[in-house]
Design an enzyme around this catalytic site. Structure first.
Site, short mmCIF file in Angstrom:
data_model
loop_
_atom_site.label_atom_id
_atom_site.label_comp_id
_atom_site.label_asym_id
_atom_site.label_seq_id
_atom_site.Cartn_x
_atom_site.Cartn_y
_atom_site.Cartn_z
N ARG A 27 -4.12 -9.92 3.54
CA ARG A 27 -3.15 -8.99 2.97
C ARG A 27 -3.29 -8.87 1.45
O ARG A 27 -2.59 -8.08 0.81
CB ARG A 27 -1.73 -9.46 3.28
CG ARG A 27 -1.44 -9.56 4.76
CD ARG A 27 -0.04 -10.08 4.98
NE ARG A 27 0.95 -9.09 4.59
CZ ARG A 27 1.46 -8.18 5.38
NH1 ARG A 27 1.07 -8.13 6.63
NH2 ARG A 27 2.35 -7.32 4.94
N ASN A 98 6.85 -9.32 -1.35
CA ASN A 98 5.88 -8.32 -0.90
C ASN A 98 6.60 -6.99 -0.93
O ASN A 98 7.66 -6.85 -0.33
CB ASN A 98 5.41 -8.65 0.53
CG ASN A 98 4.65 -7.48 1.17
OD1 ASN A 98 3.96 -6.75 0.47
ND2 ASN A 98 4.79 -7.33 2.47
N LYS A 471 -16.49 3.84 5.43
CA LYS A 471 -16.93 2.44 5.54
C LYS A 471 -17.89 2.08 4.40
O LYS A 471 -17.78 1.03 3.79
CB LYS A 471 -17.65 2.17 6.88
CG LYS A 471 -16.79 2.18 8.11
CD LYS A 471 -15.93 0.95 8.30
CE LYS A 471 -14.55 1.18 7.79
NZ LYS A 471 -13.55 1.70 8.65
N GLU A 474 -15.98 1.80 1.06
CA GLU A 474 -15.02 0.70 0.85
C GLU A 474 -15.65 -0.68 0.81
O GLU A 474 -15.13 -1.56 0.15
CB GLU A 474 -13.88 0.75 1.87
CG GLU A 474 -14.25 0.42 3.28
CD GLU A 474 -13.06 0.43 4.22
OE1 GLU A 474 -11.99 -0.02 3.83
OE2 GLU A 474 -13.23 0.91 5.36
N LYS A 589 -5.63 -5.43 3.85
CA LYS A 589 -5.66 -5.00 5.24
C LYS A 589 -4.43 -4.19 5.63
O LYS A 589 -4.52 -3.21 6.34
CB LYS A 589 -5.76 -6.25 6.12
CG LYS A 589 -5.87 -5.98 7.60
CD LYS A 589 -7.26 -5.53 7.94
CE LYS A 589 -7.42 -5.14 9.39
NZ LYS A 589 -8.56 -4.23 9.54
#
Ligand code: F6R
Length: 594
Positions: A27, A98, A471, A474, A589
């Site tokens: 995360r 968060n 893809k 990143e 993520k």
């Protein structure tokens, strides 16, 4: 987008926090921290260890305490640094957060005017300062009154030196779940992190508070009134994957055939009759999603429009929620999200539901926020996906969405579309797509030093091209554009020069010649051309310098398998260039903030 954990254990909870932080790193991993509260004479003492970098930076002598909180950060306000790492401390309090406090500038100015001095650039420090100022001996009341002043999103966990053994948490638009098991009590940003630790879990809803005290977990409203809740067993599919050889991304690509087979088994058991009325009656549908999931939504549009005659308006969730979409009663809104926690997709789904639309969620996390707000959920069974870049979840999203399109066809025309039975060939075809890997590996080696490339396709192949380009961007940090081949001459051709890589996906027989024309056009300008197709004939007749044969399934379903070599290519490019595919820079993520 930041992971938070809180733990109370009769014994020292440092190891539990530390191991949870390793799991929460997906995360965010630009800094990490732990605060521990140890019971002592006349109260407790908070100690903090925090550092820029991953959770491994916190390793060292165990910190003392029965109660603790931890954080992995994905920076929003303030660069990654030791000072900006959580937990943040004010007076007797330590806090992890968060989310994003959207009114933080105003609150910070107000607190600064009152004499508060800040030691970080974060929005989160504002919250702990508010709590400390609101405190008059009642821990819960101080947290609750601070939360009342916040706008934006938050999941927080707070310690107070006057209350050893206690953690007060709050949730608003950022995920938070409580868990119990093995003699410990937890709060956490996600369920998979608690697997193997907690046996029972219960999710907090927006506006709810969790209070761990006296060895118990309580759910409370803002006034401190108890909210009755039922805990459920940790679902087996949430059990976290253990890291083996290679990167998570390589292993997750290797898992695609199994993930598809598991998803198919689940789909066969799904009772679509429960939403038959909507699938039959919807005059139009919307599809909302972000990033890779948005590409899956585009593929759904193709199938539902071509095969079911239902117009599908496809939007990225972040646009949908701010553009006054014409969504309303009787509309079907398909919300696609691997995590089920993406803030924009949740808001888009909430907005649609609020307007009377029927929300159908496609998600990999059965107990996610999206699943709880949707009218109906179609579960992907991809298993936990740890690498930041989505791979197997994308293939499973496509599978679920084609399955949903088939159900729409069934309820509209009382028969399945002709390609329905081919869905069951997908796990085998996906495995056969691994035969492309040696070619893709050599290609990645050959193209390592390139700075940019194009991915082309037509119709459904455009979606595959877009996903391949995403893809590569990143994780390999190469500029890539996924583009409709027919659009080349309207601008993008200008960038093509000697050696510029152009990869085309051509799986649709009625359009193969058109795609070949585009390859000819770029080749005449010096491009290095690559072609992927399932047709031996198309490959034989192509001018492409590098050719790769895809396995054959019916054309409608080709996106599920055609993307696999591209996922692998991006992963190899990343590794060749010396990067870690599991933790791309600047990304996390689960995007639980706007
Ligand atoms: C790209 C990627 C992201 C996600 C996007 C949506 O590889 O992983 O683009 O697809 O952030 O995430 P979910 O599907 O969890 O809503």
């Amino acid at each position: 987008m930041c992971g938070i954990i809180g733990c109370f254990s009769q014994n020292n909870c440092y190891e539990k926090l530390f191991s949870a932080l390793r799991k929460l790193e997906y995360r965010g991993y630009d800094s990490a921290g732990i605060a521990m509260l140890a019971e002592g004479e006349g109260g407790g003492k908070i100690s903090v260890r925090k550092k820029k970098g991953g959770a491994e930076g916190l390793a060292g002598a165990p910190m003392a305490g029965e109660t603790g909180i931890g954080h992995t950060r994905w920076a929003t306000h303030g660069a990654p640094s030791d000072a900006n790492a959580h937990p943040h401390v004010a007076g007797k309090f330590a806090l992890v957060h968060n989310g994003i406090v959207e009114n933080y500038s105003r609150l910070k100015a107000e607190l600064a005017a009152a004499g508060e001095v800040f030691s970080s650039e974060t929005d989160s420090e504002v919250i702990v300062k508010l709590i400390a100022r609101a405190y008059a001996g009642d821990f819960f009341a101080a947290v609750s009154s601070a939360c009342a002043r916040l706008s934006g999103s938050y999941a927080i966990a707070v310690l107070c030196e006057d209350f050893p053994g206690e953690i007060v948490c709050a949730r608003y638009k950022s995920p938070l779940v409580a868990g119990a098991g093995g003699g410990a009590l937890y709060v956490c940003s996600d369920i998979p992190t608690l697997c193997g630790e907690a046996e029972y879990i219960c999710t907090a809803a927006d506006g709810e508070f969790i209070r761990i005290c006296g060895g118990e977990i309580h759910f409370l409203d803002a006034a401190g009134r108890e909210i009755p809740k039922t805990f459920s067993r940790v679902p087996p599919e949430s059990r976290a994957q253990e890291k083996g050889r290679g990167s998570y991304m390589e292993r997750e690509i290797a898992e695609i055939p199994r993930a598809l087979a598991d998803t198919l088994a689940g789909l066969k058991k799904t009772d679509f009759a429960r939403c038959a009325r909507v699938l039959r009656g919807a005059k139009r549908a919307f599809a909302v999603a972000c990033g890779t999931a948005y590409h899956a939504a585009l593929a759904f549009k193709d199938a539902a429009e071509s095969d079911c005659g239902i117009p599908v308006l496809c939007h990225t969730s972040s646009e949908f929620r701010y553009r006054a979409p014409l969504v309303g009663e009787g509309d079907l809104v398909v919300a696609v999200s691997q995590s089920g926690e993406t803030a924009d997709t949740l808001e888009a789904a909430r907005l649609a539901k609020g307007r009377g639309a029927y929300v159908l969620a496609v998600t990999n996390v059965a107990q996610s926020s999206l699943a709880s707000l949707a009218h109906f959920t179609v579960a992907m069974r991809a298993g936990p996906e740890i690498a930041v870049a989505a791979t197997k979840s994308y293939n499973c999203q496509l599978l679920c969405l084609y399955y949903i399109a088939a159900q729409m066809h069934f309820y509209k025309f009382t028969r399945m579309p002709p390609w329905f039975s081919s869905l069951f060939e997908l796990p085998g075809a996906a495995r056969a797509a691994f035969d492309c890997f040696p070619t893709m590996r050599s290609l990645a080696e050959a193209l390592t030093d390139k700075r940019s490339m194009y991915f082309l396709g037509r119709d459904a192949d455009v979606v595959t091209a877009m996903e391949g380009a995403l893809k590569v961007k990143e994780i390999a940090y190469i500029f890539a554009e996924g583009y409709a081949a027919g659009e080349l001459k309207h601008g993008t051709l200008a960038l093509v020069e000697e050696g510029f890589p152009v990869l085309a996906v051509s799986t649709l027989s009625r359009l193969t010649q058109k795609t070949e024309n585009a390859l000819q056009e770029v080749k005449s300008r010096g491009a290095f051309t690559i072609l992927l197709s399932q047709s031996a004939e198309v490959l034989a007749e192509s001018c492409a310098a590098c050719k790769c044969r895809l396995p054959d399934v019916c054309e409608r379903l080709m996106p599920v398998v055609a993307v696999i070599p591209l996922q692998y290519f991006a992963c190899r490019m990343c590794l060749e260039r010396g990067y870690n595919p599991d933790k791309p820079r600047n990304l996390a993520k689960s995007v639980t903030v706007e």
